[in-house]
Design an enzyme around this catalytic site. Structure first.
Site, mmCIF file in Angstrom:
data_model
loop_
_atom_site.group_PDB
_atom_site.id
_atom_site.type_symbol
_atom_site.label_atom_id
_atom_site.label_comp_id
_atom_site.label_asym_id
_atom_site.label_seq_id
_atom_site.Cartn_x
_atom_site.Cartn_y
_atom_site.Cartn_z
ATOM 1 N N ASP A 170 0.535 -12.329 0.114
ATOM 2 C CA ASP A 170 0.423 -10.872 0.026
ATOM 3 C C ASP A 170 -0.321 -10.299 1.240
ATOM 4 O O ASP A 170 -0.677 -11.035 2.169
ATOM 5 C CB ASP A 170 -0.283 -10.533 -1.298
ATOM 6 N N GLU A 203 4.612 -8.471 2.643
ATOM 7 C CA GLU A 203 3.948 -7.578 3.582
ATOM 8 C C GLU A 203 4.372 -6.129 3.346
ATOM 9 O O GLU A 203 3.970 -5.225 4.070
ATOM 10 C CB GLU A 203 4.262 -8.095 4.999
ATOM 11 N N TRP A 204 5.210 -5.930 2.297
ATOM 12 C CA TRP A 204 5.654 -4.615 1.818
ATOM 13 C C TRP A 204 6.516 -3.851 2.827
ATOM 14 O O TRP A 204 6.644 -2.629 2.751
ATOM 15 C CB TRP A 204 4.469 -3.735 1.394
ATOM 16 N N GLY A 205 7.046 -4.563 3.813
ATOM 17 C CA GLY A 205 7.916 -3.888 4.781
ATOM 18 C C GLY A 205 7.176 -3.012 5.772
ATOM 19 O O GLY A 205 7.785 -2.245 6.521
ATOM 20 N N GLU A 206 5.835 -3.135 5.832
ATOM 21 C CA GLU A 206 5.055 -2.185 6.633
ATOM 22 C C GLU A 206 5.271 -2.330 8.134
ATOM 23 O O GLU A 206 5.218 -1.355 8.873
ATOM 24 C CB GLU A 206 3.566 -2.333 6.305
ATOM 25 N N ASP A 226 5.968 -2.178 -3.961
ATOM 26 C CA ASP A 226 6.311 -2.835 -5.231
ATOM 27 C C ASP A 226 7.411 -2.122 -6.008
ATOM 28 O O ASP A 226 7.465 -0.899 -6.058
ATOM 29 C CB ASP A 226 5.071 -2.881 -6.139
HETATM 30 C C1 GLA Z 1 0.827 -6.574 -4.539
HETATM 31 C C2 GLA Z 1 2.203 -7.218 -4.468
HETATM 32 C C3 GLA Z 1 2.743 -7.393 -5.879
HETATM 33 C C4 GLA Z 1 1.781 -8.244 -6.704
HETATM 34 C C5 GLA Z 1 0.391 -7.646 -6.664
HETATM 35 C C6 GLA Z 1 -0.642 -8.572 -7.286
HETATM 36 O O1 GLA Z 1 0.893 -5.287 -5.056
HETATM 37 O O2 GLA Z 1 3.066 -6.443 -3.701
HETATM 38 O O3 GLA Z 1 4.019 -7.952 -5.872
HETATM 39 O O4 GLA Z 1 1.767 -9.538 -6.182
HETATM 40 O O5 GLA Z 1 -0.038 -7.362 -5.349
HETATM 41 O O6 GLA Z 1 -1.938 -8.065 -7.220
#
Ligand code: GLA
Length: 670
Positions: A170, A203-206, A226
């Site tokens: 993460d 990495e959420w695409g950032e 998410d």
């Molecule tokens: C982030 C990730 C999620 C999950 C949470 C856990 O938000 O993007 O997929 O793993 O952390 O805390």
């Protein structure tokens, strides 16, 4: 969504087995046997096809322990999910103890994982499964537990020593340090252990990880923030995948986040769309539901081997959107055996006819094509068109093989066109259309309209269906009058109308197809009418449903429901969230509109919206940008002659965060 569930059934269909069987093309004569050998060329790369498995986060968050993980492993086996390909059992955040041990190593939470991760890995491996674990490329995880930044080597070694097979890594608490070196460090550390461990970059695409994820050793990378268990969020993430298809391939996949199928926040139709589209995107299929309480519908989705085969195709060419018209989208994927997978995706609130053809799918021009419906597992033949009546918020999915259709039942579709709304007592029309997209004719039969009791159908509900030539269609238009009694019985809400058509194919097979549509039956309002109490003809909202006589905030824990603008409470009105549109039928009988509008006090500080009142599409009144805390703006407007009134809220130009928008005391004088 409207209050009555829409239902469309295309029926030739025998009941089908849960898991389907088929990954191969329809059986044909020897000369036509498909040349596909799905596994022959499979490379030996780690994550050669998108990883499949289960992860604890979407359903359980931090409420996890070793018993849950063990039971989930057992359930993956007993439900048949393991054998369908779901092999990774992934523990997300919250498995670790609040502090490292004396030697500086990560350790499992002693209360929730007293047996430790190694024992759990052994248990999972014993069931023919693999274990995944979680950490963050930061000083702490997203839940504030110890994480791996600057501890990469020690932690990677622990994971390898325990027998971990997959790491979700993460991005929380990263100290603002650049992403690539942080992920590279873990990748190097994992490789140095010598154990093959799938690396999932979260990495959420950032920082556009699709451009460098593979280079730093990632096997998959999240492309967005998410997912959560809501139609709006699922489609929002889907939209963010457009254009990313060229970056993914065997060993290195775009990850639009884990599945929400079966978690309860979407309908089964919506989950079918979610699952089918994720499969066309070559997404990792990581289930996120409680496997101990899966219902039949959820199993049928997650265990659909025909759809899984689309995701797992060894060629690894990601599908993409090839067409978009209004609420209908066509997503297509080239398969390594020369076939194409296609999803006809309906974002709208009612069943809709959708189509594409072999050429658009990139298939060669051939005399015929075999087409399989991947939900019903029915095979048919088409001379090129792929068509379906697609339920609201759902996706029909097909696989199309050039040259393999000969001798199959022609692909046929029966579809109804209805007006969105109609007024009690006034005649309106419904058209039924039967398409033959195969290369043999449909022999005639009959079509029958089923209208609610008491409705008058001019000329009667039953008509003869003549022979329909190959490639042609037949249609019939019924004229109906909704009765006042039917209106009263439905309290002015949506009414379901269906029709069926029966016919025979050239092989003598009997077929019957049914389509069902919803018509909003309305009466123009009379007197002074509070719109918070009035049936609407449509409502869309940026967050949850539009609320009657309360604010939008029910979804936010701890907030009240009474509409409140700058400290002033209102018992009546509509609670919306940008972007929103609510439409009411006025039928030309109302003269005046009134509302007091503003951002609800429950909204956070970023709430800013603009309100618009439209009569038959023309703006009658509106506000500029209105912000959190600002006193209500009074909107008055004449409405003489207006048939349809629309209340629209936009985001004030800055995104729709905190945009809880109230139409307080909204009313019309009729
Ligand atoms: C982030 C990730 C999620 C999950 C949470 C856990 O938000 O993007 O997929 O793993 O952390 O805390």
């Amino acid at each position: 969504m409207r209050s009555v569930a829409t239902l469309t059934v295309a029926l030739l269909l025998p009941l089908v087995s849960l898991a389907g069987t088929a990954t191969a093309a329809p059986t044909q004569t020897a000369s036509q046997t498909p040349s596909q050998t799905p596994t022959a060329a499979a490379p030996s790369t780690l994550a050669a096809t998108p990883p499949m498995g289960w992860n604890s986060w979407n359903r359980f968050g931090c409420h996890i322990d070793e018993n849950l993980i063990r039971q989930t492993a057992d359930n993956l086996v007993s439900t048949g999910m393991r054998d369908a390909g779901y092999t990774y059992v992934n523990i997300d955040d919250c498995w670790m103890a609040p502090a490292r041990d004396a030697a500086g190593k990560l350790q499992a939470d002693p209360t929730r994982f007293p047996g430790g991760i190694k024992a759990l890995a052994d248990y999972v491996h014993g069931r023919g499964l693999k274990l995944g674990i979680y950490s963050s490329a930061g000083t702490a995880t997203c839940q504030g537990l110890p994480a791996s930044l600057d501890h990469e080597q020690a932690d990677a070694q622990s994971f390898a020593d325990w027998g971990v097979d997959y790491l979700k890594y993460d991005n929380c608490n990263n100290l603002g340090r650049p992403a690539q070196p942080r992920y590279q460090a873990m990748s190097d550390a994992l490789r140095a252990t010598g154990r093959p461990i799938v690396l999932s970059l979260c990495e959420w695409g950032e920082n556009k990880p699709w451009e460098w994820g593979k280079q730093v050793g990632g096997n998959l990378w999240r492309t967005t923030g998410d997912i959560w268990d809501a139609w709006g969020r699922m489609t929002d993430i889907l939209d963010q995948q457009v254009g990313l298809e060229k970056f993914s391939g065997p060993g290195a996949w775009n990850d639009p986040d884990m599945l929400e199928v079966g978690n309860g926040g979407m309908t089964d139709s919506e989950y079918r769309a979610h699952f089918a589209l994720w499969s066309l995107l070559n997404a990792p299929l990581i289930a996120g539901n409680d496997l101990a309480s899966m219902d039949y519908a959820t199993k049928r989705i997650l265990l659909n081997r025909d759809v899984i085969a689309v995701d797992q195709d060894w060629g690894g060419v990601q599908g993409h959107r090839i067409a978009r018209t209004g609420n209908i989208e066509v997503w297509a994927k080239s398969m390594s055996d020369g076939s194409a997978a296609v999803a006809l995706f309906n974002r709208g609130d009612t069943t809709a006819l959708a189509s594409t053809d072999a050429h658009a799918l990139g298939l060669p021009a051939t005399r015929d094509y075999a087409v399989r419906d991947l939900w019903t597992h029915e095979d048919a033949e088409t001379s090129g068109a792929v068509r379906a009546s697609v339920p609201a918020h759902s996706a029909s999915v097909f696989r199309v093989w050039p040259n393999k259709g000969h001798g199959q039942t022609p692909l046929s579709t029966f579809s109804l066109q209805v007006p969105e709304f109609t007024e009690v007592g006034k005649p309106f029309t419904i058209t039924g259309q039967l398409y033959d997209d195969g290369s043999t004719p449909l022999r005639g039969g009959q079509a029958q309209l089923q209208a609610p009791d008491g409705w008058v159908v001019d000329g009667g509900p039953v008509v003869t269906v003549p022979r329909v030539a190959a490639g042609q269609n037949w249609s019939h238009t019924w004229t109906l009058r909704p009765s006042a009694a039917a209106f009263a019985a439905n309290s002015g809400n949506d009414v379901s109308v269906s029709a069926s058509a029966s016919f025979r194919t050239i092989t003598g097979q009997q077929a019957r197809q049914l389509d069902t549509k919803i018509v909003a039956v309305t009466l123009p309002p009379r007197g002074d009418v509070l719109l918070g109490d009035q049936p609407w003809i449509s409502a869309t909202n940026g967050w949850g449903p539009v609320k009657r006589n309360s604010s939008n905030g029910e979804l936010d824990p701890g907030t009240g429901h009474t509409i409140s603008i700058a400290g002033v409470k209102h018992e009546k009105g509509l609670g919306t969230h940008a972007f929103s549109s609510v439409r009411f039928y006025l039928g030309g009988t109302c003269t005046q509109f009134h509302a007091e509008v503003g951002v609800d006090d429950e909204a956070g500080p970023q709430g800013s919206v603009d309100f618009h009142v439209l009569g038959d599409g023309t703006e009658l009144a509106g506000t500029g940008v209105v912000k959190s805390g600002q006193a209500a703006t009074v909107l008055d407007a004449p409405t003489t002659g207006v048939r349809v009134l629309e209340l629209r809220v936009n985001d004030g130009g800055n995104g729709n965060r905190d945009d809880h928008a109230d139409w307080a005391d909204v009313s019309v004088h009729c």
